[in-house]
Design a protein around this motif. Structure first.
Motif, short mmCIF file in Angstrom:
data_model
loop_
_atom_site.label_atom_id
_atom_site.label_comp_id
_atom_site.label_asym_id
_atom_site.label_seq_id
_atom_site.Cartn_x
_atom_site.Cartn_y
_atom_site.Cartn_z
N PRO A 1 0.89 -1.56 -0.24
CA PRO A 1 -0.04 0.41 0.27
C PRO A 1 0.64 1.30 0.52
CG PRO A 1 0.49 -0.94 1.94
CD PRO A 1 0.93 -1.88 1.45
N GLN A 2 0.77 2.26 -1.00
CA GLN A 2 1.21 3.59 -0.01
C GLN A 2 0.66 4.16 1.58
OE1 GLN A 2 0.36 6.76 -3.60
NE2 GLN A 2 1.19 8.55 -1.69
N VAL A 3 1.28 4.08 1.90
CA VAL A 3 2.23 4.49 3.20
C VAL A 3 2.69 6.32 3.34
CG1 VAL A 3 1.70 4.17 5.75
CG2 VAL A 3 1.27 2.61 4.07
N GLU A 4 2.08 7.22 4.04
CA GLU A 4 2.94 8.33 4.23
C GLU A 4 2.92 8.93 5.88
OE1 GLU A 4 3.08 10.89 0.15
OE2 GLU A 4 1.18 10.50 1.46
N VAL A 5 3.45 9.13 6.30
CA VAL A 5 3.61 10.24 7.84
C VAL A 5 4.19 11.74 7.65
CG1 VAL A 5 5.55 8.92 8.69
CG2 VAL A 5 3.84 9.54 10.47
N ARG A 6 3.57 12.12 9.07
CA ARG A 6 4.31 13.46 9.28
C ARG A 6 4.57 13.29 10.64
NH1 ARG A 6 0.89 17.99 6.00
NH2 ARG A 6 -0.79 17.94 6.93
N GLU B 1 -4.64 1.86 0.52
CA GLU B 1 -4.81 0.15 -0.01
C GLU B 1 -6.17 0.00 -0.35
OE1 GLU B 1 -4.80 -1.83 4.33
OE2 GLU B 1 -5.65 -0.13 4.88
N ALA B 2 -5.86 -1.22 -0.65
CA ALA B 2 -6.94 -2.16 -2.02
C ALA B 2 -7.89 -2.39 -0.51
CB ALA B 2 -6.26 -2.72 -2.42
N CYS B 3 -8.35 -2.78 0.56
CA CYS B 3 -9.51 -2.83 1.55
C CYS B 3 -8.51 -2.58 2.63
CB CYS B 3 -8.99 -4.36 0.86
SG CYS B 3 -10.37 -5.32 2.36
N VAL B 4 -9.95 -2.22 3.59
CA VAL B 4 -9.31 -1.49 4.56
C VAL B 4 -10.63 -1.68 5.76
CG1 VAL B 4 -9.62 0.63 6.00
CG2 VAL B 4 -9.89 1.12 4.08
N PRO C 1 -16.00 0.28 14.49
CA PRO C 1 -15.22 -1.14 13.74
C PRO C 1 -16.48 -1.18 12.98
CG PRO C 1 -15.63 -1.30 16.44
CD PRO C 1 -16.58 -0.48 15.76
N PHE C 2 -15.65 -2.04 11.65
CA PHE C 2 -16.39 -2.29 10.69
C PHE C 2 -15.17 -3.34 10.00
CE2 PHE C 2 -13.52 1.45 9.20
CZ PHE C 2 -12.12 0.70 9.15
N ALA C 3 -16.21 -4.40 9.37
CA ALA C 3 -15.57 -5.29 8.62
C ALA C 3 -14.90 -4.77 7.40
CB ALA C 3 -16.29 -6.06 8.02
N ASP C 4 -14.10 -5.95 6.63
CA ASP C 4 -13.61 -5.09 5.10
C ASP C 4 -13.95 -4.29 4.21
OD1 ASP C 4 -12.67 -7.18 6.49
OD2 ASP C 4 -11.02 -8.32 4.60
N ILE C 5 -13.47 -3.40 4.28
CA ILE C 5 -14.28 -2.53 2.71
C ILE C 5 -13.07 -2.27 1.65
CG2 ILE C 5 -14.60 -0.25 2.15
CD1 ILE C 5 -15.92 -0.06 4.96
N GLU C 6 -13.82 -3.46 0.41
CA GLU C 6 -13.02 -3.26 -0.39
C GLU C 6 -12.94 -2.28 -1.71
OE1 GLU C 6 -11.10 -6.28 -0.90
OE2 GLU C 6 -12.41 -7.53 0.09
N GLY C 7 -11.61 -2.29 -2.06
CA GLY C 7 -11.82 -1.26 -3.35
C GLY C 7 -10.70 0.27 -3.08
N GLU C 8 -10.37 0.38 -3.70
CA GLU C 8 -8.76 1.01 -4.06
C GLU C 8 -9.89 3.04 -3.09
OE1 GLU C 8 -4.93 2.22 -3.24
OE2 GLU C 8 -5.64 0.13 -4.40
#
Length: 218
Positions: A47-52, A68-71, A143-150
């Protein structure tokens, strides 16, 4: 030798988690890529990840931005298995006494903080300590289960120095620390392990302070 991550002081008073994005934007603080794909042969998805990172003296401010493709954020309470979800982590050793903290938080702001010298025998922060960490999540706090899609989501934490409960820190100012930043998701459809500083060991293990890099607090 790893490059030093400079953590600027951008305010003198505590900043709420919901204000972190605007405060960091106003300070023109750039994102740092969390881009080392650990154990890529076994876990090729990245996944693409950035931090400050910044601080106010009394509080460490953390802003994660993830695409990311699934959260997923299934863990329903603090000190649960947040690393199995879409999870961002800061590991921080504030002194040279061998103790480091793992501050782990999923996409819904559910978190844990552990302390110790290695993976084994870590002590978890109690709920009173965890309640002092202010949190803001663009995916909401339920809370939530898998959410598909970028999709792109963001997470902000305002962590008081006192949340580092094994040390009697009153301020982050001038601290010469070591640490690493991670993104994982052990039970996502495409598990992954990415890091700020590379971790060169045969199998997944983020509890490796020997691979921490320097973090200098202004």
């Amino acid at each position: 030798m790893q490059p030093t991550i400079l953590i600027p002081r951008i305010a003198d008073a505590p900043v709420s988690a919901a204000e972190i994005v605007s405060v960091m934007d106003n300070a023109h603080l750039p994102f740092i890529p969390v881009a080392h794909s650990c154990w890529a042969e076994l876990f090729p998805y990245k996944p693409q990840v950035e931090v400050r990172l910044a601080h106010t003296g009394s509080h460490l401010l953390i802003h994660y931005r993830v695409s990311e493709a699934c959260v997923r954020a299934v863990a329903s309470h603090d000190n649960g298995n947040v690393w199995e979800d879409s999870c961002c982590e800061l590991f921080l050793s504030p002194t040279d006494d061998g103790t480091y903290y793992n501050i782990e938080c999923n996409a819904a702001g559910t978190m844990l903080i552990g302390a110790g010298a290695a993976r084994a025998n870590r002590e978890r922060a109690n709920q009173e300590v965890l309640n002092t960490v202010d949190r803001f999540a663009t995916m909401g706090r339920m809370p939530f289960a898998d959410i598909e899609g970028e999709r792109t989501w963001q997470l902000c934490l305002s962590v008081p120095a006192t949340a580092l409960f094994h040390h009697k820190l009153q301020s982050f100012a001038g601290l010469q620390a070591h640490g690493n930043v991670y993104k994982c998701g052990d039970k996502l459809p495409r598990p992954h392990f990415v890091s700020l500083f590379p971790v060169d060991v045969p199998k997944p293990d983020f509890h490796r302070p020997d691979f921490f890099g320097p973090m200098q607090f202004e």
